[in-house]
Design a protein around this motif. Structure first.
Motif, PDB file in Angstrom:
ATOM      1  N   GLY A 135      31.227  -1.596 -15.403  1.00  0.00           N
ATOM      2  CA  GLY A 135      30.506  -1.957 -16.626  1.00  0.00           C
ATOM      3  C   GLY A 135      29.540  -3.104 -16.413  1.00  0.00           C
ATOM      4  N   LEU A 136      30.023  -4.156 -15.750  1.00  0.00           N
ATOM      5  CA  LEU A 136      29.147  -5.299 -15.489  1.00  0.00           C
ATOM      6  C   LEU A 136      28.034  -4.934 -14.505  1.00  0.00           C
ATOM      7  CD1 LEU A 136      31.736  -8.210 -15.267  1.00  0.00           C
ATOM      8  CD2 LEU A 136      30.124  -7.739 -17.115  1.00  0.00           C
ATOM      9  N   LEU A 140      24.199  -5.683 -15.208  1.00  0.00           N
ATOM     10  CA  LEU A 140      23.560  -6.734 -14.423  1.00  0.00           C
ATOM     11  C   LEU A 140      22.842  -6.228 -13.174  1.00  0.00           C
ATOM     12  CD1 LEU A 140      26.422  -9.397 -14.622  1.00  0.00           C
ATOM     13  CD2 LEU A 140      24.402  -9.197 -16.092  1.00  0.00           C
ATOM     14  N   LEU A 141      23.314  -5.098 -12.634  1.00  0.00           N
ATOM     15  CA  LEU A 141      22.748  -4.602 -11.383  1.00  0.00           C
ATOM     16  C   LEU A 141      22.050  -3.268 -11.537  1.00  0.00           C
ATOM     17  CD1 LEU A 141      25.806  -5.436  -9.074  1.00  0.00           C
ATOM     18  CD2 LEU A 141      23.784  -6.835  -9.466  1.00  0.00           C
ATOM     19  N   ARG A 142      22.162  -2.688 -12.724  1.00  0.00           N
ATOM     20  CA  ARG A 142      21.534  -1.402 -13.022  1.00  0.00           C
ATOM     21  C   ARG A 142      22.040  -0.281 -12.111  1.00  0.00           C
ATOM     22  NH1 ARG A 142      20.792  -3.852 -16.990  1.00  0.00           N
ATOM     23  NH2 ARG A 142      18.812  -4.345 -18.017  1.00  0.00           N
ATOM     24  N   THR A 143      23.319  -0.341 -11.783  1.00  0.00           N
ATOM     25  CA  THR A 143      23.940   0.727 -11.011  1.00  0.00           C
ATOM     26  C   THR A 143      25.416   0.791 -11.363  1.00  0.00           C
ATOM     27  OG1 THR A 143      24.412   1.604  -8.781  1.00  0.00           O
ATOM     28  CG2 THR A 143      24.457  -0.788  -9.051  1.00  0.00           C
ATOM     29  N   HIS A 144      25.997   1.980 -11.241  1.00  0.00           N
ATOM     30  CA  HIS A 144      27.448   2.098 -11.377  1.00  0.00           C
ATOM     31  C   HIS A 144      28.043   2.741 -10.129  1.00  0.00           C
ATOM     32  CE1 HIS A 144      25.895   5.983 -12.866  1.00  0.00           C
ATOM     33  NE2 HIS A 144      27.004   6.492 -12.364  1.00  0.00           N
ATOM     34  N   ASP A 145      27.287   2.710  -9.037  1.00  0.00           N
ATOM     35  CA  ASP A 145      27.758   3.214  -7.749  1.00  0.00           C
ATOM     36  C   ASP A 145      28.579   2.111  -7.074  1.00  0.00           C
ATOM     37  OD1 ASP A 145      28.111   3.983  -5.098  1.00  0.00           O
ATOM     38  OD2 ASP A 145      26.142   4.920  -4.937  1.00  0.00           O
ATOM     39  N   ILE A 146      29.902   2.272  -7.084  1.00  0.00           N
ATOM     40  CA  ILE A 146      30.776   1.226  -6.572  1.00  0.00           C
ATOM     41  C   ILE A 146      30.508   0.940  -5.099  1.00  0.00           C
ATOM     42  CG2 ILE A 146      32.636   2.859  -6.062  1.00  0.00           C
ATOM     43  CD1 ILE A 146      33.009  -0.828  -7.207  1.00  0.00           C
ATOM     44  N   MET A 152      26.306  -4.516  -1.560  1.00  0.00           N
ATOM     45  CA  MET A 152      25.507  -5.645  -2.021  1.00  0.00           C
ATOM     46  C   MET A 152      26.329  -6.927  -1.978  1.00  0.00           C
ATOM     47  SD  MET A 152      23.581  -3.866  -5.262  1.00  0.00           S
ATOM     48  CE  MET A 152      22.815  -5.377  -5.815  1.00  0.00           C
ATOM     49  N   ALA A 153      27.572  -6.825  -2.413  1.00  0.00           N
ATOM     50  CA  ALA A 153      28.434  -8.009  -2.473  1.00  0.00           C
ATOM     51  C   ALA A 153      28.692  -8.594  -1.092  1.00  0.00           C
ATOM     52  CB  ALA A 153      29.755  -7.652  -3.155  1.00  0.00           C
ATOM     53  N   LYS A 154      28.739  -7.737  -0.072  1.00  0.00           N
ATOM     54  CA  LYS A 154      28.955  -8.222   1.290  1.00  0.00           C
ATOM     55  C   LYS A 154      27.846  -9.180   1.725  1.00  0.00           C
ATOM     56  CE  LYS A 154      31.484  -4.205   3.138  1.00  0.00           C
ATOM     57  NZ  LYS A 154      31.402  -3.079   4.106  1.00  0.00           N
ATOM     58  N   SER A 193      20.253 -13.864  -6.984  1.00  0.00           N
ATOM     59  CA  SER A 193      19.957 -12.593  -6.331  1.00  0.00           C
ATOM     60  C   SER A 193      20.957 -11.525  -6.767  1.00  0.00           C
ATOM     61  CB  SER A 193      20.002 -12.744  -4.814  1.00  0.00           C
ATOM     62  OG  SER A 193      21.340 -12.900  -4.363  1.00  0.00           O
ATOM     63  N   MET A 194      20.556 -10.263  -6.645  1.00  0.00           N
ATOM     64  CA  MET A 194      21.442  -9.149  -6.996  1.00  0.00           C
ATOM     65  C   MET A 194      22.689  -9.154  -6.113  1.00  0.00           C
ATOM     66  SD  MET A 194      19.808  -7.460  -9.425  1.00  0.00           S
ATOM     67  CE  MET A 194      19.769  -5.683  -9.502  1.00  0.00           C
ATOM     68  N   GLU A 195      22.514  -9.547  -4.851  1.00  0.00           N
ATOM     69  CA  GLU A 195      23.639  -9.592  -3.924  1.00  0.00           C
ATOM     70  C   GLU A 195      24.651 -10.665  -4.348  1.00  0.00           C
ATOM     71  OE1 GLU A 195      20.262  -7.632  -2.044  1.00  0.00           O
ATOM     72  OE2 GLU A 195      20.462  -9.579  -3.044  1.00  0.00           O
ATOM     73  N   ASP A 196      24.156 -11.823  -4.759  1.00  0.00           N
ATOM     74  CA  ASP A 196      25.059 -12.883  -5.223  1.00  0.00           C
ATOM     75  C   ASP A 196      25.780 -12.468  -6.499  1.00  0.00           C
ATOM     76  OD1 ASP A 196      24.243 -14.420  -3.090  1.00  0.00           O
ATOM     77  OD2 ASP A 196      22.938 -15.739  -4.264  1.00  0.00           O
ATOM     78  N   VAL A 197      25.074 -11.802  -7.402  1.00  0.00           N
ATOM     79  CA  VAL A 197      25.692 -11.337  -8.642  1.00  0.00           C
ATOM     80  C   VAL A 197      26.784 -10.310  -8.332  1.00  0.00           C
ATOM     81  CG1 VAL A 197      25.308 -10.048 -10.783  1.00  0.00           C
ATOM     82  CG2 VAL A 197      23.682 -11.825 -10.078  1.00  0.00           C
ATOM     83  N   ALA A 198      26.505  -9.386  -7.412  1.00  0.00           N
ATOM     84  CA  ALA A 198      27.512  -8.387  -7.028  1.00  0.00           C
ATOM     85  C   ALA A 198      28.758  -9.068  -6.468  1.00  0.00           C
ATOM     86  CB  ALA A 198      26.921  -7.419  -6.006  1.00  0.00           C
ATOM     87  N   ALA A 199      28.555 -10.067  -5.605  1.00  0.00           N
ATOM     88  CA  ALA A 199      29.693 -10.809  -5.066  1.00  0.00           C
ATOM     89  C   ALA A 199      30.459 -11.507  -6.187  1.00  0.00           C
ATOM     90  CB  ALA A 199      29.207 -11.839  -4.037  1.00  0.00           C
ATOM     91  N   GLY A 200      29.735 -12.060  -7.153  1.00  0.00           N
ATOM     92  CA  GLY A 200      30.380 -12.739  -8.274  1.00  0.00           C
ATOM     93  C   GLY A 200      31.217 -11.804  -9.116  1.00  0.00           C
ATOM     94  N   ILE A 201      30.718 -10.610  -9.365  1.00  0.00           N
ATOM     95  CA  ILE A 201      31.462  -9.635 -10.169  1.00  0.00           C
ATOM     96  C   ILE A 201      32.770  -9.265  -9.492  1.00  0.00           C
ATOM     97  CG2 ILE A 201      31.458  -7.258 -11.007  1.00  0.00           C
ATOM     98  CD1 ILE A 201      28.424  -7.557 -11.456  1.00  0.00           C
TER      99      ILE A 201
END
Length: 277
Positions: A135-136, A140-146, A152-154, A193-201
């Motif tokens: 959901g987040l 925030l990232l405009r994707t739901h592909d886990i 991205m989070a890596k 950055s999108m990568e930092d947001v992914a890591a945060g989620i």
């Protein structure tokens, strides 16, 4: 005993595993648009891919939210339902040299099941899990592909998103190292950055789950927590949970076939005759 098939039927994902006297056989996962399609597709593919004859199957055990839609034999085979929390407990406990533990079933949300000897009891849960990540990520990232979110989070840097103790204090606090999280997303801004947001989620969800089960165990002597479900396979689990182990003097276990443990528990329920016809 012939083969017992355990099936965990979700809303759109079905996990299936076989158990016989030789042990666990051929775990498999199938996704479809609805639970019935997912169930029949998974079962048909399972027996076909593994060359299993219907007459070799002694029982089909169903659990999971989608299993409520099934009230008749599956391909003519006798079926029974078992409680999902019981399946979580039996499946998580299998082949682990632990007497007492809390199962942390990380699905769309997260449930906690206490296992003390032969006693299995659902003790609660939280509405945070894989559904929260998806959901987040949509927002925030405009994707739901886990898989995309995980990759991205890596590449993200959690220190750019989370406010840590070292950001507000120049000395470690009792029981809290300088890199402990003071506030999730406390440093996020419009330039993150999108990568930092992914890591945060992902960090927020996994930390919340870990801290919640630690709190759930405060009034007991249990210090062993077994992580099962799809989220247990996220690579970030190998980074985040060891940090909490050190902080809280506990142990998080990720067993083999972690994502299939509920299906395994359904099959084991029949072996122990703990199913509900």
């Amino acid at each position: 005993m012939g083969m017992v098939i355990g099936i965990d039927v979700g809303g759109s994902t079905t996990k299936i595993i076989g158990v016989n006297e030789e042990g666990i056989k051929h775990p498999m996962m199938v996704r479809a648009a609805d639970p019935i399609t997912s169930l029949f597709g998974a079962f048909g593919k399972y027996i076909y891919d593994n060359g299993i004859n219907l007459e070799d199957i002694e029982k089909v055990m169903l659990t999971g939210v989608g299993s409520a839609y099934v009230d008749q034999p599956l391909y003519g085979l006798p079926t029974a339902h078992t409680d999902e929390f019981l399946a979580n407990g039996l499946g998580a406990h299998y082949a682990l040299q632990l007497k007492d533990l809390i199962v942390v079933s990380m699905g769309t949300g997260t449930s906690f099941v206490k296992v003390e000897g032969d006693n299995i009891c659902h003790i609660g849960g939280i509405g945070i899990g894989g559904g929260t990540i998806l959901g987040l990520s949509r927002l925030l990232l405009r994707t739901h592909d886990i898989h995309q979110v995980v990759e991205m989070a890596k590449k993200g840097v959690i220190e750019n998103i989370d406010l840590q103790i070292k950001d507000i204090c120049n000395a470690a606090l009792p029981g809290l190292p300088l890199d402990a999280t003071a506030s999730t997303f406390g440093k996020a801004n419009t330039n993150s950055s999108m990568e930092d947001v992914a890591a945060g989620i992902i960090h927020m969800v996994l930390q919340s789950i870990g801290q919640s089960v630690i709190l759930a165990a405060l009034n007991s002597s249990i210090r062993d927590f077994v992580l099962i479900g799809n989220l247990a396979k996220l690579p970030q689990c190998r980074e985040i949970f060891p940090i909490m182990e050190e902080m809280y003097q506990c142990r998080f276990h990720i067993p083999e076939y972690a994502e299939y443990r509920t299906a395994l528990g359904a099959a084991l329920a029949y072996a122990g005759k703990l199913c509900f016809q």
